[in-house]
Design a protein around this motif. Structure first.
Motif, PDB file in Angstrom:
ATOM      1  N   ASP A  10       9.293 -39.602  25.478  1.00 22.08           N
ATOM      2  CA  ASP A  10       9.535 -40.402  24.351  1.00 22.08           C
ATOM      3  C   ASP A  10      11.118 -40.105  23.654  1.00 22.08           C
ATOM      4  O   ASP A  10      11.341 -39.045  23.274  1.00 22.08           O
ATOM      5  N   GLU A  11      11.832 -41.210  23.956  1.00 20.98           N
ATOM      6  CA  GLU A  11      13.364 -41.281  23.625  1.00 20.98           C
ATOM      7  C   GLU A  11      14.018 -40.075  24.150  1.00 20.98           C
ATOM      8  O   GLU A  11      14.562 -39.259  23.444  1.00 20.98           O
ATOM      9  N   SER A  41       5.995 -44.634  20.070  1.00 13.15           N
ATOM     10  CA  SER A  41       5.437 -43.288  20.185  1.00 13.15           C
ATOM     11  C   SER A  41       3.897 -43.297  19.787  1.00 13.15           C
ATOM     12  O   SER A  41       3.355 -42.489  20.563  1.00 13.15           O
TER      13      SER A  41
HETATM   14 MG   LIG Z   1       9.031 -42.993  18.192  1.00 12.65          MG
END
Ligand SMILES: [Mg+2]
Ligand SMILES: Nc1ncnc2c1ncn2[C@@H]1O[C@H](COP(=O)(O)OP(=O)(O)O)[C@@H](O)[C@H]1O
Length: 225
Positions: A170-171, A49
């Protein structure tokens, strides 16, 4: 419009020179050609991140350069950094970051409030983004009444509405079941066809063995391995 990303000797040190100093990224070097899809793999806490937030100019590196089409966004004053972010970058977050009390349409529209475009162009842009993300059929529904997968598609439409050249995810599948994760994989394939430059941070094995993924990069304790 596509974008090439060149990351050079990038460091991110949180709480620098304090007792709780933490090296989140250590001398990261990555070159991503325009139109490439890159998967960044790493366990929780490895720095994924942090890396995306630097490429998206949400925060500044401690050291190093991030060249986007030769422009060094690591050194940009805030006003230009936000311009870059609004024009070139689409973010897709794990937590979606949607406004629950608004419709799907209005969530996507919210991204464009600051851009000076006329009502017809605005509508067209929003509708194109909703269709690309396969969520046009829910455009009038309140976000709080959507399923997890639908929320994510709404977030994808919002990320696309500016026609960004770079997409940072992000994910993106962390809160999704397998069917909805596969829908995301198909949207990723669409990004490839649209020639977007994409970075997906994930530890989901669903991204292994995808033919249209150009590269997989592993990150361990802030280092590319
Ligand atoms: Mg993360
Ligand atoms: N604002 C911050 N202040 C201090 N440490 C942070 C901050 N943000 C992240 N970290 C730390 O940096 C490391 C990497 O975090 P992160 O980039 O979120 O990893 P990932 O996304 O791979 O889980 C973690 O150990 C995290 O606790």
């Amino acid at each position: 419009m596509t974008s090439k990303i060149l990351i050079r000797n990038l460091w991110k040190i949180y709480n620098e020179n304090k007792q709780n100093e933490f090296f989140a990224l250590k001398d990261v070097n990555i070159e991503i050609n325009s139109g490439e899809i890159v998967i960044i793999k790493g366990i929780s806490g490895s720095g994924k991140s942090t890396l995306l937030s630097l490429v998206g100019a949400l925060s500044k590196p401690s050291k190093g350069d991030i060249l986007i089409n030769s422009q060094n966004i690591a050194k940009l004053p805030d006003i230009f950094a936000s311009k870059y972010r609004n024009k070139e970058v689409g973010f897709i977050f794990q937590s979606f970051n949607l406004l629950d009390g608004l419709s799907v349409y209005d969530n996507v529209k919210a991204t464009l409030v600051l851009s000076k475009i006329n009502q017809n162009d605005l509508k067209e842009k929003i509708n194109i983004a909703l269709q690309l993300a396969n969520i046009a059929h829910k455009s009038t529904q309140m976000v709080c009444n959507l399923s997890g997968g639908e929320k994510q598609r709404c977030a994808i439409a919002r990320a696309l509405v500016n026609s960004p050249s770079i997409i940072l995810a992000d994910e993106p599948t962390a809160n999704l079941d397998r069917d909805n994760s596969l829908i995301f994989v198909n949207i990723l394939r669409k990004f490839k066809q649209l020639n977007k430059t994409v970075i997906v941070a994930t530890h989901d094995t669903i991204f292994d063995n995808l033919s249209f993924v150009d590269r997989r990069i592993s990150i361990v304790d802030g280092k590319i391995v």
